[in-house]
Motif scaffolding. Structure first.
Motif, PDB file in Angstrom:
ATOM      1  N   GLY A  48     -12.327  81.570  22.337  1.00 23.21           N
ATOM      2  CA  GLY A  48     -13.191  81.499  20.396  1.00 23.21           C
ATOM      3  C   GLY A  48     -12.268  82.097  19.774  1.00 23.21           C
ATOM      4  N   VAL A  49     -10.609  82.214  19.596  1.00 19.26           N
ATOM      5  CA  VAL A  49      -9.650  82.313  19.660  1.00 19.26           C
ATOM      6  C   VAL A  49      -8.414  81.759  19.614  1.00 19.26           C
ATOM      7  N   GLU A  79     -16.716  91.918  28.218  1.00 15.21           N
ATOM      8  CA  GLU A  79     -15.473  92.405  27.301  1.00 15.21           C
ATOM      9  C   GLU A  79     -15.432  91.704  26.114  1.00 15.21           C
ATOM     10  N   THR A  80     -15.108  92.458  25.400  1.00 19.56           N
ATOM     11  CA  THR A  80     -14.867  91.745  23.913  1.00 19.56           C
ATOM     12  C   THR A  80     -14.336  91.473  23.037  1.00 19.56           C
ATOM     13  N   SER A  81     -13.434  91.577  23.658  1.00 17.48           N
ATOM     14  CA  SER A  81     -12.184  90.734  22.383  1.00 17.48           C
ATOM     15  C   SER A  81     -11.461  89.535  22.991  1.00 17.48           C
ATOM     16  N   THR A  82     -12.948  88.814  23.947  1.00 17.63           N
ATOM     17  CA  THR A  82     -12.441  87.372  23.656  1.00 17.63           C
ATOM     18  C   THR A  82     -14.103  86.679  23.652  1.00 17.63           C
TER      19      THR A  82
END
Ligand code: PEP
Ligand code: MN
Length: 340
Positions: free
Chosen positions: A275-276, A243-246
């Motif tokens: 990271g968000v 998963e790359t959205s986080t």
């Protein structure tokens, strides 16, 4: 191997079993619970087994521990460990929040953040002095100078302090200056560093390696404990997945798994996990709900100007709001959030 003592075992029985263990060149770890007393045995158990320990006075039964980590194993120490860091208790019924900037950028920023963290009710101030950055051209931290700013911040606020160490020399620099040393994800299996952290006797927060299994992580904790330092705190900070959205994927199930395998306290770091910044609050609440003993959260007075990890850092108003929002969750989880 664990020797479970009979409820009727006398102190003399217990001491005599421990002496027998030691005479065979093994280590004995006594754990007294409310109802049961156990003696954990570490080392080559074959010599000891030849002495028929099940027949020793006061011994109820022998349990063989299949996992390679022993001191970190819940079977060795069935009650949750509570780690006392200069009066702040981590583990058990307590809930702790560790917060502060990713990196100590300068003295004024550290003092400002110390006041913010103090005002929020969080008990532990973080700040990175030795920064293990992905790029060698990114800000690498103020090193020893940064540790001294943390010590100044403690004098000012009374907050306990934590900072990452990336080398054996950094452990020496941290000794007597800060309260907890952090071993970061990138060093979780740096065995020489783990051994030195064990020898230092300083409480250690051991982050999970980004590709480490729980078993590898607990063995890393065992390296520290095997050197005589039982003050180990685990920190789930997300693992690498597809998963790359986080930034990483927060493995909250690890909290539940750890609670079934170890007595060590477990902290969750939703900042590095996602990271968000907008995802930090919801996952912080979820961490409380699934039994974490505390949180690590990055806070910066001006995240867009931060030298490190700005996108995941909360600004002070957002951090204050989150601490307030967390209080009912912490109470519902049956934990005490005691301000210093
Ligand atoms: C940090 O806490 O600033 C840090 C670098 O964390 P991690 O080791 O989890 O990446
Ligand atoms: Mn960071």
């Amino acid at each position: 191997m664990i020797l479970v003592m009979k409820p009727t075992a006398t102190e003399e029985n217990i001491q005599s079993v421990i002496q027998n263990v030691k005479q065979c060149g093994l280590d004995a770890h006594l754990s007294r619970g409310q109802d049961i007393t156990i003696i954990g045995v570490v080392g080559n158990k074959h010599i000891f087994l030849e002495q028929n320990p099940e027949l020793m006075e006061g011994v109820e039964k022998i349990v063989h521990v299949s996992e390679s980590y022993k001191l970190a194993n819940i079977q060795f120490h069935p009650a949750p460990s509570v780690i006392d860091v200069d009066g702040v208790k981590i583990g058990g019924d307590n809930f702790v929040i560790m917060a502060g900037p990713c990196a100590i950028e300068n003295e004024a920023l550290m003092m400002e953040m110390a006041d913010v963290v103090k005002q929020s009710g969080a008990q532990i101030l973080r700040g990175g002095a030795y920064k293990p950055r992905t790029s060698p051209y990114s800000f690498q931290g103020l090193e020893e100078e940064g540790l001294h700013y943390l010590a100044e911040a403690k004098k000012r606020t009374g907050l306990c302090t934590i900072s990452e160490v990336t080398s054996i020399a950094a452990i020496q620099a941290a000794k007597g200056v800060i309260d907890i040393i952090q071993i970061g994800a990138r060093n979780m299996q740096n065995f020489e560093l783990l051994k030195a952290a064990g020898k230092s006797g300083i409480p250690v927060l051991l982050k999970r390696g980004m590709s480490a299994t729980i078993d590898e992580w607990l063995n890393a904790a065992e390296y520290i404990m095997a050197e005589g330092n039982e003050n180990v705190i685990l920190c789930e900070r997300g693992i690498r997945t597809y998963e790359t959205s986080t930034r990483n994927t927060l493995d909250l199930s690890a909290v539940c798994v750890l609670k079934s395998k170890t007595h060590l306290p477990v902290i969750v770091d939703p900042s590095h996990a996602t990271g968000v910044r907008n995802f930090v609050g919801p996952l912080a609440k979820a961490a409380v709900a699934c039994g974490a003993d505390g949180l690590m959260i990055e806070v910066h007075p001006n995240p867009s100007k931060a030298l490190s990890d700005g996108p995941q850092s909360l600004d002070p108003p957002a951090f204050f709001a989150l601490c307030e929002e967390l209080k009912p969750y912490i109470a519902l989880a049956g934990r005490k959030f005691i301000h210093v």
